[in-house]
Design an enzyme around this catalytic site. Structure first.
Site, PDB file in Angstrom:
ATOM      1  CB  THR A  88       5.553  48.370  78.747  1.00  0.00           C
ATOM      2  OG1 THR A  88       4.293  48.937  78.519  1.00  0.00           O
ATOM      3  CG2 THR A  88       6.718  49.332  79.060  1.00  0.00           C
ATOM      4  N   GLY A 137       6.036  41.288  78.045  1.00  0.00           N
ATOM      5  CA  GLY A 137       7.361  40.594  78.510  1.00  0.00           C
ATOM      6  C   GLY A 137       7.240  40.439  80.088  1.00  0.00           C
ATOM      7  CD  GLU A 164       3.800  45.891  81.839  1.00  0.00           C
ATOM      8  OE1 GLU A 164       4.588  46.207  81.027  1.00  0.00           O
ATOM      9  OE2 GLU A 164       4.244  45.807  83.251  1.00  0.00           O
TER      10      GLU A 164
END
Ligand code: 5RP
Length: 262
Positions: free
Chosen positions: A33, A90, A111
């Site tokens: 994300t 990221g 994540e």
């Protein structure tokens, strides 16, 4: 989105495009994300359309799921995938051991679950994300809404005995209201400035009732692909101890936006 990219976007795009080359036909891919991960989704969608790459993606947020569908990537849940070949995401900060701070976009919980269920986690980042010591970026901690102020007080109390430079804790806002994660939780941002013992802090925070997860990713990331504003890319792999440098022509990414509304 058209026109000349800023150096930082060029760096993100270059890192994402290089990382997309690590994805092989048939892979189940965790999709991160954030703005850098968004470039990756676009690159993978492009590879599917133009090169016939076949993958299935497990998104780490509703935003990424939407972007993946727009890019033509078949989206499945983690339970359906069971295990992933690779996750590419990221980061807000990474250090020399590839420990990370994540969660600037508020998706740290999904994540971390997705990255942990992967053979390999690759971080894509512009060079500005590299730090000697983690902590300049506020550490996101996901907490349940019930009695969140009590949880914040417990977090503050815990920080007193931790090796950190700052101890301010703020509730992340979305305008006038508290920011709400995909799991319906809140985010506390810990303004620590410097985290001396990230492993210890990660463990201690997760022992506080009310805390769901923290944004420290310790021993999860295997590889970082670093992009530079002039299109150079550096791939550092922790397992093999190798560092590869390539000069990469960022090219004209406009075609990546053909079917995608950003
Ligand atoms: C989202 C994240 C992002 O990966 C992190 O915030 C980096 O974002 P960007 O690529 O936009 O700089 O952890 O929860």
């Amino acid at each position: 989105m058209t026109g000349e990219l800023s150096p930082i976007d060029k760096a993100k795009f270059a890192a994402a495009r290089r990382a997309a080359e690590l994805v092989e036909d048939g892979m189940r891919v965790g999709l991160g994300t954030g703005s850098t991960a968004a470039w990756l989704v676009r690159c993978l969608g492009d590879a599917m359309r133009e090169d016939g790459l076949r993958i299935r993606g497990v998104p780490t947020s509703t935003r990424t799921a939407e972007l993946a569908r727009q890019a033509g990537i078949p989206v499945i849940g983690l339970d359906e995938a069971r295990w992933l070949d690779i996750t590419i995401d990221g980061a807000d900060e990474f250090d020399g051991d590839l420990n990370l701070i994540k969660g600037g976009g508020g998706a740290l919980l999904h994540e971390k679950v997705v990255a942990t269920a992967s053979d390999r986690m690759v971080v894509i980042a512009d060079i500005g994300k590299e730090v000697e010591t983690l902590g300049a970026f506020p550490l996101p901690v996901e907490v349940i809404p019930f009695a969140w102020q009590t949880t914040r007080a417990l977090v503050e109390e815990t920080l007193i005995s931790m090796d950190v430079l700052g101890r301010d804790v703020s509730l992340r806002m979305d305008g006038e209201a508290a920011f709400v994660t995909d799991e319906g939780n809140y985010i506390l941002d810990l303004h620590l400035k410097r985290i001396g013992e990230p492993r210890q802090l990660a463990m201690v925070l997760n022992q506080i009732p009310g805390v769901v997860e923290n944004g420290l990713f310790i021993d999860i990331c295997d590889t970082v692909v670093i992009g530079f504003g002039d299109g150079r890319v550096e791939v550092r792999d922790l397992g093999s101890g190798t560092v590869e440098r390539e000069s990469f022509d960022p090219g004209e990414p406009d075609n990546l936006f053909r079917d995608i509304n950003d």
